[in-house]
Design a protein around this motif. Structure first.
Motif, PDB file in Angstrom:
ATOM      1  N   GLU A  31       3.756   9.876  -0.545  1.00 24.24           N
ATOM      2  CA  GLU A  31       4.769   9.014  -1.145  1.00 24.24           C
ATOM      3  C   GLU A  31       4.735   9.155  -2.665  1.00 24.24           C
ATOM      4  N   SER A  32       5.787   8.685  -3.321  1.00 27.66           N
ATOM      5  CA  SER A  32       5.865   8.735  -4.777  1.00 27.66           C
ATOM      6  C   SER A  32       5.400   7.423  -5.385  1.00 27.66           C
ATOM      7  N   ALA A  33       4.707   7.515  -6.502  1.00 26.12           N
ATOM      8  CA  ALA A  33       4.239   6.316  -7.205  1.00 26.12           C
ATOM      9  C   ALA A  33       5.450   5.581  -7.789  1.00 26.12           C
ATOM     10  N   PRO A  34       5.591   4.298  -7.485  1.00 25.72           N
ATOM     11  CA  PRO A  34       6.739   3.547  -7.984  1.00 25.72           C
ATOM     12  C   PRO A  34       6.635   3.197  -9.468  1.00 25.72           C
ATOM     13  N   VAL A  35       5.414   3.093  -9.979  1.00 25.38           N
ATOM     14  CA  VAL A  35       5.171   2.785 -11.389  1.00 25.38           C
ATOM     15  C   VAL A  35       3.961   3.581 -11.860  1.00 25.38           C
ATOM     16  N   SER A  36       3.843   3.768 -13.147  1.00 25.56           N
ATOM     17  CA  SER A  36       2.666   4.433 -13.714  1.00 25.56           C
ATOM     18  C   SER A  36       1.495   3.460 -13.700  1.00 25.56           C
ATOM     19  N   GLY A  37       0.324   3.955 -13.306  1.00 25.52           N
ATOM     20  CA  GLY A  37      -0.839   3.095 -13.284  1.00 25.52           C
ATOM     21  C   GLY A  37      -2.035   3.732 -12.615  1.00 25.52           C
ATOM     22  N   ASP A  38      -3.061   2.923 -12.434  1.00 22.66           N
ATOM     23  CA  ASP A  38      -4.274   3.349 -11.748  1.00 22.66           C
ATOM     24  C   ASP A  38      -4.205   2.830 -10.317  1.00 22.66           C
ATOM     25  N   TYR A  39      -4.423   3.718  -9.365  1.00 22.68           N
ATOM     26  CA  TYR A  39      -4.335   3.381  -7.953  1.00 22.68           C
ATOM     27  C   TYR A  39      -5.707   3.538  -7.302  1.00 22.68           C
ATOM     28  N   VAL A  40      -6.098   2.533  -6.534  1.00 30.38           N
ATOM     29  CA  VAL A  40      -7.428   2.505  -5.938  1.00 30.38           C
ATOM     30  C   VAL A  40      -7.356   2.818  -4.436  1.00 30.38           C
ATOM     31  N   MET A  67       0.849  -1.188   0.000  1.00 33.33           N
ATOM     32  CA  MET A  67       0.000   0.000   0.000  1.00 33.33           C
ATOM     33  C   MET A  67       0.886   1.240   0.000  1.00 33.33           C
ATOM     34  N   TYR A  68       0.318   2.294  -0.545  1.00 30.54           N
ATOM     35  CA  TYR A  68       1.031   3.558  -0.640  1.00 30.54           C
ATOM     36  C   TYR A  68       0.220   4.629   0.073  1.00 30.54           C
ATOM     37  N   LYS A  69       0.921   5.532   0.731  1.00 29.90           N
ATOM     38  CA  LYS A  69       0.300   6.560   1.565  1.00 29.90           C
ATOM     39  C   LYS A  69       0.440   7.932   0.912  1.00 29.90           C
ATOM     40  N   THR A  70      -0.502   8.811   1.186  1.00 30.82           N
ATOM     41  CA  THR A  70      -0.430  10.195   0.728  1.00 30.82           C
ATOM     42  C   THR A  70       0.951  10.760   1.055  1.00 30.82           C
ATOM     43  N   ARG A 130       4.711   7.387 -12.881  1.00 33.80           N
ATOM     44  CA  ARG A 130       5.833   7.052 -12.007  1.00 33.80           C
ATOM     45  C   ARG A 130       6.476   8.346 -11.497  1.00 33.80           C
ATOM     46  N   GLY A 131       6.701   8.419 -10.181  1.00 33.07           N
ATOM     47  CA  GLY A 131       7.336   9.582  -9.573  1.00 33.07           C
ATOM     48  C   GLY A 131       6.372  10.637  -9.065  1.00 33.07           C
ATOM     49  N   GLU A 132       5.119  10.597  -9.499  1.00 33.74           N
ATOM     50  CA  GLU A 132       4.132  11.558  -9.002  1.00 33.74           C
ATOM     51  C   GLU A 132       3.820  11.259  -7.544  1.00 33.74           C
ATOM     52  N   THR A 133       3.433  12.287  -6.807  1.00 30.78           N
ATOM     53  CA  THR A 133       3.132  12.148  -5.389  1.00 30.78           C
ATOM     54  C   THR A 133       1.666  11.763  -5.182  1.00 30.78           C
ATOM     55  N   PHE A 134       1.444  10.795  -4.296  1.00 33.37           N
ATOM     56  CA  PHE A 134       0.073  10.415  -3.959  1.00 33.37           C
ATOM     57  C   PHE A 134      -0.581  11.591  -3.240  1.00 33.37           C
ATOM     58  N   PRO A 135      -1.719  12.072  -3.774  1.00 31.48           N
ATOM     59  CA  PRO A 135      -2.375  13.239  -3.189  1.00 31.48           C
ATOM     60  C   PRO A 135      -3.349  12.860  -2.076  1.00 31.48           C
TER      61      PRO A 135
END
Length: 61
Positions: A6-15, A1-4, A39-44
Motif C-alpha cells: 500500500e501507499s503511505a497516506p502521509v509522510s512519517g515514521d511507521y512502526v 494499519m497499513y499493509k505491504t 507520502r506516496g511511497e510504497t510500504f516495503p
C-alpha cells in the motif's frame, strides 16, 4: 494499519505491528521496526526475510 504494497497516506515514521502471515518465521531487525516513508511511497516487505507486514503511523512529519 497499513499493509505491504500500500501507499503511505502521509509522510512519517511507521512502526511494525505484525506479519501478514502469522505462520512465517521471521522477526524484524531493529532497523525494520520503525521506518520513515514519504507520502506516496510504497510500504516495503521486511528486507531481512521478504515477508509482508502491517504497520501503523508512529509520528507524522
Amino acid at each position: 494499519m497499513y499493509k505491504t504494497g500500500e501507499s503511505a497516506p502521509v509522510s512519517g515514521d511507521y512502526v511494525f505491528v505484525s506479519l501478514v502471515n502469522p505462520y512465517a518465521r521471521c522477526t524484524p531487525t531493529a532497523e525494520e521496526r520503525v521506518i520513515p516513508l514519504s507520502r506516496g511511497e510504497t510500504f516495503p516487505p521486511l528486507s531481512s526475510c521478504g515477508e509482508s507486514c502491517y504497520r501503523t503511523l508512529q509520528r507524522q512529519w
